[in-house]
Design a protein around this motif. Structure first.
Motif, PDB file in Angstrom:
ATOM      1  N   MET A  21       0.593  -1.203  -0.163  1.00  7.87           N
ATOM      2  CA  MET A  21       0.365  -0.267   0.236  1.00  7.87           C
ATOM      3  C   MET A  21       0.519   0.934   0.064  1.00  7.87           C
ATOM      4  O   MET A  21       2.289   1.315   0.717  1.00  7.87           O
ATOM      5  CB  MET A  21      -0.916   0.313   1.342  1.00  7.87           C
ATOM      6  CG  MET A  21      -2.131   0.800   1.229  1.00  7.87           C
ATOM      7  SD  MET A  21      -2.410   1.172   2.624  1.00  7.87           S
ATOM      8  CE  MET A  21      -3.886  -0.357   2.461  1.00  7.87           C
ATOM      9  N   GLU A  22       0.461   2.253  -0.537  1.00  6.63           N
ATOM     10  CA  GLU A  22       1.070   3.651  -0.885  1.00  6.63           C
ATOM     11  C   GLU A  22       1.537   4.086   0.654  1.00  6.63           C
ATOM     12  O   GLU A  22       0.134   4.142   1.293  1.00  6.63           O
ATOM     13  CB  GLU A  22       1.006   4.742  -2.045  1.00  6.63           C
ATOM     14  CG  GLU A  22       0.828   3.672  -3.355  1.00  6.63           C
ATOM     15  CD  GLU A  22       0.501   4.227  -4.833  1.00  6.63           C
ATOM     16  OE1 GLU A  22       1.265   5.606  -4.521  1.00  6.63           O
ATOM     17  OE2 GLU A  22      -0.433   4.671  -5.193  1.00  6.63           O
ATOM     18  N   LYS A  23       2.392   4.981   0.142  1.00  8.39           N
ATOM     19  CA  LYS A  23       2.420   6.058   2.004  1.00  8.39           C
ATOM     20  C   LYS A  23       1.197   6.678   1.832  1.00  8.39           C
ATOM     21  O   LYS A  23       0.432   6.647   3.565  1.00  8.39           O
ATOM     22  CB  LYS A  23       3.594   6.154   1.955  1.00  8.39           C
ATOM     23  CG  LYS A  23       3.926   7.213   3.203  1.00  8.39           C
ATOM     24  CD  LYS A  23       4.009   6.271   4.539  1.00  8.39           C
ATOM     25  CE  LYS A  23       4.413   6.958   5.775  1.00  8.39           C
ATOM     26  NZ  LYS A  23       4.552   6.188   6.678  1.00  8.39           N
ATOM     27  N   HIS A  24       0.496   7.605   1.099  1.00 13.60           N
ATOM     28  CA  HIS A  24      -0.745   8.304   1.088  1.00 13.60           C
ATOM     29  C   HIS A  24      -1.335   7.547   1.254  1.00 13.60           C
ATOM     30  O   HIS A  24      -2.424   8.477   2.338  1.00 13.60           O
ATOM     31  CB  HIS A  24      -0.301   9.300   0.195  1.00 13.60           C
ATOM     32  CG  HIS A  24      -0.950   8.236  -0.955  1.00 13.60           C
ATOM     33  ND1 HIS A  24      -2.241   8.010  -1.510  1.00 13.60           N
ATOM     34  CD2 HIS A  24      -0.016   8.050  -1.926  1.00 13.60           C
ATOM     35  CE1 HIS A  24      -2.466   8.052  -2.410  1.00 13.60           C
ATOM     36  NE2 HIS A  24      -1.641   8.201  -3.207  1.00 13.60           N
ATOM     37  N   ILE A  25      -1.851   6.610   1.027  1.00 11.45           N
ATOM     38  CA  ILE A  25      -3.102   5.577   1.740  1.00 11.45           C
ATOM     39  C   ILE A  25      -3.008   4.897   3.131  1.00 11.45           C
ATOM     40  O   ILE A  25      -3.983   5.131   3.368  1.00 11.45           O
ATOM     41  CB  ILE A  25      -3.455   4.666   0.315  1.00 11.45           C
ATOM     42  CG1 ILE A  25      -3.099   4.890  -0.900  1.00 11.45           C
ATOM     43  CG2 ILE A  25      -4.356   3.884   0.694  1.00 11.45           C
ATOM     44  CD1 ILE A  25      -3.922   3.915  -2.355  1.00 11.45           C
ATOM     45  N   GLU A  38       8.354  17.984  -0.619  1.00 10.96           N
ATOM     46  CA  GLU A  38       8.911  16.566  -0.744  1.00 10.96           C
ATOM     47  C   GLU A  38       7.326  15.874   0.345  1.00 10.96           C
ATOM     48  O   GLU A  38       7.062  14.698   0.214  1.00 10.96           O
ATOM     49  CB  GLU A  38      10.279  15.881   0.410  1.00 10.96           C
ATOM     50  CG  GLU A  38      11.668  16.285  -0.310  1.00 10.96           C
ATOM     51  CD  GLU A  38      12.518  16.330   0.039  1.00 10.96           C
ATOM     52  OE1 GLU A  38      12.627  16.272   1.346  1.00 10.96           O
ATOM     53  OE2 GLU A  38      14.137  16.214  -0.411  1.00 10.96           O
ATOM     54  N   ASN A  39       6.790  16.769   1.220  1.00 11.67           N
ATOM     55  CA  ASN A  39       6.152  16.304   2.295  1.00 11.67           C
ATOM     56  C   ASN A  39       4.971  15.816   1.253  1.00 11.67           C
ATOM     57  O   ASN A  39       3.582  15.037   1.194  1.00 11.67           O
ATOM     58  CB  ASN A  39       5.851  16.497   3.327  1.00 11.67           C
ATOM     59  CG  ASN A  39       6.847  16.086   4.187  1.00 11.67           C
ATOM     60  OD1 ASN A  39       6.959  15.166   4.709  1.00 11.67           O
ATOM     61  ND2 ASN A  39       7.221  17.302   5.473  1.00 11.67           N
ATOM     62  N   ALA A  40       4.093  16.922   0.728  1.00 13.12           N
ATOM     63  CA  ALA A  40       3.363  16.987   0.016  1.00 13.12           C
ATOM     64  C   ALA A  40       3.750  16.068  -1.076  1.00 13.12           C
ATOM     65  O   ALA A  40       2.067  15.293  -1.381  1.00 13.12           O
ATOM     66  CB  ALA A  40       3.292  18.738  -0.997  1.00 13.12           C
ATOM     67  N   LYS A  41       4.433  16.101  -1.718  1.00 16.56           N
ATOM     68  CA  LYS A  41       4.382  14.925  -2.553  1.00 16.56           C
ATOM     69  C   LYS A  41       4.202  13.086  -2.121  1.00 16.56           C
ATOM     70  O   LYS A  41       3.416  12.333  -2.507  1.00 16.56           O
ATOM     71  CB  LYS A  41       5.658  14.952  -3.440  1.00 16.56           C
ATOM     72  CG  LYS A  41       5.692  15.591  -4.394  1.00 16.56           C
ATOM     73  CD  LYS A  41       7.694  15.352  -4.621  1.00 16.56           C
ATOM     74  CE  LYS A  41       7.630  16.810  -5.793  1.00 16.56           C
ATOM     75  NZ  LYS A  41       9.183  16.366  -6.907  1.00 16.56           N
ATOM     76  N   LEU A  42       4.736  13.135  -0.746  1.00 17.92           N
ATOM     77  CA  LEU A  42       4.692  12.031   0.316  1.00 17.92           C
ATOM     78  C   LEU A  42       3.287  11.511   0.686  1.00 17.92           C
ATOM     79  O   LEU A  42       2.879  10.422   0.772  1.00 17.92           O
ATOM     80  CB  LEU A  42       5.493  11.369   1.551  1.00 17.92           C
ATOM     81  CG  LEU A  42       5.732  10.974   1.922  1.00 17.92           C
ATOM     82  CD1 LEU A  42       6.341   9.576   1.397  1.00 17.92           C
ATOM     83  CD2 LEU A  42       5.700  10.819   3.601  1.00 17.92           C
ATOM     84  N   LEU A  43       2.091  12.628   0.505  1.00 19.05           N
ATOM     85  CA  LEU A  43       1.051  12.665   1.050  1.00 19.05           C
ATOM     86  C   LEU A  43       0.034  12.727   0.248  1.00 19.05           C
ATOM     87  O   LEU A  43      -1.044  12.735   0.117  1.00 19.05           O
ATOM     88  CB  LEU A  43       0.552  13.505   2.223  1.00 19.05           C
ATOM     89  CG  LEU A  43       1.486  13.017   3.488  1.00 19.05           C
ATOM     90  CD1 LEU A  43       1.177  14.405   4.582  1.00 19.05           C
ATOM     91  CD2 LEU A  43       1.757  11.810   4.150  1.00 19.05           C
TER      92      LEU A  43
END
Length: 274
Positions: free
Chosen positions: A1-5, A88-93
């Protein structure tokens, strides 16, 4: 599962009671979001605004009525490292941010009298202006339950008045614009628990003015808001209900036992109809 999910899932699964239900309760109780709203979710890069963004994203997908959201980052003069951390955090989430630049830190750095107050006012004005450019009618800020309780105590102990941080406000300088605080009933300790659980790393404080004086050991000690945090922490050791009682007190004012109050410039005293 992807991190943002995973991160979003944890909000309505693991922290359903502590975060999601209180987020929804605040929005419903204070009627913060209406059909057709276009909301500028204002992201500073800290834990509160990033959580707010994920909550709004999830709500938008599952809301009973349509509304839009834009994710606005105002860069008041962040260091390159802090700006990159936000990106970076915006991309991660998976938060689709739009960045607007303003040289607020440069201007405030030379101000001796209340630079933090001036900075906050300038940032608020830029947020409203850029939100309007995006076609938004509301801006959403990440203030939470603890911010509200601290504000009540600050007003009493340092301002000699009883007032609170409102859940929503009409803008006086930008007609048609409104400010909302959807995390109004979410406690800071639960936000911190969510951050730790997901191993997230957000900005602590990106203010260059604060950075310049952070070496002073007593800086945090003399900070009035830090004093309130410590005071509330002591209250919680005495009783876990005290902070909630402070929160509820400004929603349960007994005017028959108030010496005086004012609405705008109009002042009233209990002697008026004694």
């Amino acid at each position: 599962m992807e991190k943002h999910i995973e991160v979003e899932r944890s909000i309505y699964k693991k922290y359903r009671k502590e975060i999601w239900k209180r987020f929804i309760a605040g929005i419903n109780e204070y009627e913060m979001i209406q059909p057709g709203d276009r909301i500028a979710v204002c992201i500073s890069g800290g834990k509160d605004s990033m959580l707010l963004a994920k909550c709004i994203q999830h709500l938008q997908r599952h809301s009973d009525f349509p509304f839009e959201a834009k994710y606005l980052v105002l860069d008041p003069g962040y260091s390159p490292q802090n700006r990159e951390r936000i990106i970076e955090n915006a991309k991660l989430l998976d938060i689709p941010i739009e960045i607007f630049d303003a040289k607020i830190f440069e201007y405030v750095a030379d101000v001796d009298d209340s630079p933090c107050y001036l900075c906050a006012r300038m940032r608020r004005g830029h947020l409203y202006k850029n939100a309007q450019k995006l076609g938004c009618n509301k801006i959403a800020l990440g203030h939470h339950f603890d911010d509200v309780v601290e504000t009540i105590l600050l007003s009493m102990l340092y301002g000699a008045e009883i007032k609170t941080m409102m859940p929503k406000l009409h803008s006086t300088n930008f007609p048609g614009m409104e400010l909302i605080r959807p995390l109004y009933m979410v406690r800071e300790k639960d936000i911190l628990a969510w951050v730790r659980y997901n191993d997230l790393h957000f900005l602590q404080c990106a203010c260059r003015f604060t950075e310049s004086i952070s070496a002073q050991k007593e800086h945090d000690e003399i900070s009035q808001r830090m004093e309130m945090k410590k005071l509330i922490s002591q209250f919680r050791k005495t009783s876990p209900y005290i902070d909630m009682n402070i929160f509820k007190s400004v929603q349960n004012v007994n005017l028959e036992t108030v010496i005086g109050y004012h609405k705008g410039e109009e002042k009233h005293s209990f002697l008026d109809d004694y």
